[in-house]
Write an enzyme that holds these catalytic residues in place. Structure first.
Site, PDB file in Angstrom:
ATOM      1  N   ASP A   1       0.845  -1.199   0.000  1.00 25.74           N
ATOM      2  CA  ASP A   1       0.000   0.000   0.000  1.00 25.74           C
ATOM      3  C   ASP A   1       0.877   1.245   0.000  1.00 25.74           C
ATOM      4  O   ASP A   1       2.091   1.158   0.181  1.00 25.74           O
ATOM      5  CB  ASP A   1      -0.875  -0.009   1.275  1.00 25.74           C
TER       6      ASP A   1
ATOM      7  N   ASP B   1       0.567   3.610   2.290  1.00 21.64           N
ATOM      8  CA  ASP B   1       0.291   4.178   3.618  1.00 21.64           C
ATOM      9  C   ASP B   1      -0.871   5.173   3.480  1.00 21.64           C
ATOM     10  O   ASP B   1      -1.915   4.787   2.959  1.00 21.64           O
ATOM     11  CB  ASP B   1       1.568   4.783   4.224  1.00 21.64           C
TER      12      ASP B   1
END
Ligand SMILES: CSC[C@H]1O[C@H](OP(=O)(O)O)[C@H](O)[C@@H]1O
Ligand SMILES: Nc1ncnc2[nH]cnc12
Length: 290
Positions: free
Chosen positions: A212, A214
């Site tokens: 991801d 974040d």
């Protein structure tokens, strides 16, 4: 006790190594308590390895609850000299995109609540930690990734892993702060492990699997567990291939690591001044020096 020279710690989404053969499950007790789960010994190609699911095979332990000392001590009991950590991480840089792999060479410690030394109780040591991963082992991991030419996966050699306490993910302000520090990835587990592995004179390197962005990226949703697991499921098979290739290369050509003699100049206390109980608890780590 059964032995393995290479250990693997599997993080979120990597609870089992599919390719292991002749599997043996061992319950190990240590002077620092029990590890996260039983250790799984098995053969990858011709090589015996020890696998541990960091959060337990059913993912029952928070990062702050992990028995880091017991995990590393258990690996040491099995004779592990090289430890590969496979971990899910958030990316703090545009170029490290989900599904990419990063082999970091630095850490920043943002943990608050971890015990990350075996020392104390009458014995003092300060290991060198300027280079927190074993660069020789990291090179083997990175070369293994490169050799596989995995579709849609970019390899990033080097980078800084921010280790946060969790379990909540970062705020946007924190995420932007870590970016301003030049950090590459963020996770919650690898720094205490790297410190303890160094104290146990085990070479340690991280295979970081980006799941991801974040929460800093304007064009991507903020990280959720669902996102992490979905992306990990997409590249868990790749991670296993990388581990298998790393193990093959390591067993053909095991590097001599500075980590293997990390305590040589680190212990300050004269060993005849160390209380007997502490000496006993530390026997496995100190026996070379006693
Ligand atoms: C499931 S998202 C957060 C969780 O994932 C990472 O775990 P690991 O390093 O064991 O792969 C991160 O450090 C957090 O513990
Ligand atoms: N964004 C993130 N922050 C902390 N740990 C993570 N593990 C996976 N993604 C993460």
């Amino acid at each position: 006790m059964a032995q393995a020279r290479i250990g693997i710690i599997g993080g979120s989404g990597l609870y089992k190594m599919e390719a292991l053969k002749d599997v043996e499950e061992v319950q190990i007790s240590t002077p620092f308590g029990f590890p996260s789960d039983a250790l799984i010994l098995g053969t990858l190609d011709e090589t015996r390895v020890a696998f541990l699911a960091r959060h337990g095979r059913n993912h029952t332990l928070l990062p702050s609850e992990l028995p880091f000392r017991a995990n590393i001590h258990a690996m040491k009991q099995l004779g592990v000299e090289y430890l590969i950590s496979a971990s899910a991480v958030g990316s703090l840089k545009e170029e490290a995109k989900p599904l990419d792999m990063v082999v970091p060479d630095q850490f920043i410690d943002r943990t608050k609540n971890r015990v990350s030394t075996f020392f104390g109780e009458g014995i003092v040591a300060h290991i060198a930690f300027a280079d927190p991963v074993c660069n020789k082992l990291a090179l083997v991991v990175a070369d293994a990734i490169a050799s596989l030419n995995l579709p849609d996966v970019t390899l990033h050699r080097g980078g800084t892993y921010v280790c946060m306490e969790g379990p909540a993910f970062s705020t946007k302000a924190e995420s932007h702060l870590y970016r301003s520090w030049g950090a590459t990835i963020i996770g919650m587990t690898n720094l205490p492990e790297a410190k303890l592995a160094r104290e146990a004179e085990i070479a340690y390197a991280t295979l970081a699997l980006v799941t991801d962005y974040d929460c800093w990226h304007p064009d991507h949703d903020s990280v959720t567990v669902e996102m992490v697991i979905a992306n990990l499921q997409r590249n868990a098979a790749n991670a296993q291939k990388v581990i298998q290739e790393t193990v093959r290369r390591l067993s053909e050509n095991p590097p001599v690591s500075d980590a293997h003699s990390a305590l040589k100049y680190a212990i300050l206390t004269r060993l005849d001044n160390v209380p007997a109980e502490t000496k006993e608890k530390m026997e496995l780590l100190l026996k070379k020096y006693l």
